[in-house]
Design an enzyme around this catalytic site. Structure first.
Site, PDB file in Angstrom:
ATOM      1  N   GLU A 213       0.802  -1.224   0.000  1.00 45.94           N
ATOM      2  CA  GLU A 213       0.000   0.000   0.000  1.00 45.94           C
ATOM      3  C   GLU A 213       0.831   1.268   0.000  1.00 45.94           C
ATOM      4  O   GLU A 213       0.450   2.259  -0.627  1.00 45.94           O
ATOM      5  CB  GLU A 213      -0.958   0.003   1.205  1.00 45.94           C
ATOM      6  CG  GLU A 213      -2.050  -1.042   1.087  1.00 45.94           C
ATOM      7  CD  GLU A 213      -3.258  -0.723   1.956  1.00 45.94           C
ATOM      8  OE1 GLU A 213      -3.172   0.185   2.801  1.00 45.94           O
ATOM      9  OE2 GLU A 213      -4.293  -1.389   1.777  1.00 45.94           O
TER      10      GLU A 213
ATOM     11  N   GLU B  59      -6.158  -0.021  -4.753  1.00 50.91           N
ATOM     12  CA  GLU B  59      -4.872   0.432  -4.241  1.00 50.91           C
ATOM     13  C   GLU B  59      -4.243   1.462  -5.168  1.00 50.91           C
ATOM     14  O   GLU B  59      -3.500   2.339  -4.726  1.00 50.91           O
ATOM     15  CB  GLU B  59      -3.937  -0.759  -4.017  1.00 50.91           C
ATOM     16  CG  GLU B  59      -4.376  -1.615  -2.826  1.00 50.91           C
ATOM     17  CD  GLU B  59      -3.357  -2.674  -2.457  1.00 50.91           C
ATOM     18  OE1 GLU B  59      -2.331  -2.777  -3.150  1.00 50.91           O
ATOM     19  OE2 GLU B  59      -3.596  -3.398  -1.477  1.00 50.91           O
TER      20      GLU B  59
END
Length: 211
Positions: free
Chosen positions: A103, A148
């Site tokens: 992330e 993401e």
């Protein structure tokens, strides 16, 4: 006189269970449970994989956060880097390390368990373990999907992130708990647990379905 803490506790035994939905990351079942009065009651339960979240604090006392769209609330939320415990056999701290890299492109040399957060135990077994990560280093970020790719990554002073919690600007439960716990630890008022501390309430039922 016997105190309430010494009295035998009722065994809320499940006498029947029915699946209503089994999806990719959760299942919905209805349990019929024996109640103290002698009858039974139905309880709707959402089974979940469980999750991890990371309070990643750098040497300057800044915490890395992500701004992520959450469809249930219909808006972007400031949250800690986090993800599901959906890799079979993966230890929670390994999952946290993986999510931190995916992330926000970070790794950490030092890991501790901060808090375990039961999201809403009235109807779901979802529990999130929040870790404190320190001694950070940058790694290549491996974007895993469209959500993401949409993440906005930003670093806040920990004191500013705590202010955002108390101002209602941060509402994600594990993020709220993790930030407040990290402040207590980093200010020297509390001690964190080892990264591999027992995770008593880690969800297991959905993963055991083998979906």
């Amino acid at each position: 006189m016997t105190s309430s803490s010494e009295s035998p506790r009722h065994d809320f035994r499940t006498v029947a269970s029915e699946d209503l939905h089994v999806g990719k990351i959760l299942a919905l079942r209805v349990d019929e449970v024996e109640m103290p009065g002698g009858g039974t009651a139905k309880r709707e339960i959402v089974e979940h994989t469980g999750a991890v979240a990371v309070v990643a604090v750098d040497d300057e006392g800044q915490v890395t956060m992500v701004h992520q769209y959450r469809h249930a609330l219909g808006r972007h939320l400031w949250e800690l880097p986090a993800g599901l415990l959906d890799h079979q056999g993966e230890e929670p701290v390994a999952g946290a390390r993986r999510e931190l890299a995916e992330e926000v492109g970070l790794d950490a040399r030092q890991w501790h368990a901060l808090v375990d957060v039961a999201a809403s135990p009235g109807f779901t077994d979802e529990v999130v373990r929040v870790f404190l990560a320190r001694e950070l280093s940058e790694v290549d970020r491996d974007v895993q999907g469209e959500e993401e790719a949409d993440l906005e990554v930003h670093r806040f002073p920990l004191a500013e992130a705590v202010r955002m919690v108390l101002a209602g600007e941060i509402v994600n439960a594990s993020t709220v708990a993790g930030l407040l716990a990290a402040r207590e630890v980093l200010d020297g008022r509390a001690e964190p647990r080892p990264a591999d501390a027992p995770f008593r309430d880690k969800p297991t039922r959905f993963v055991a379905r083998g979906k």
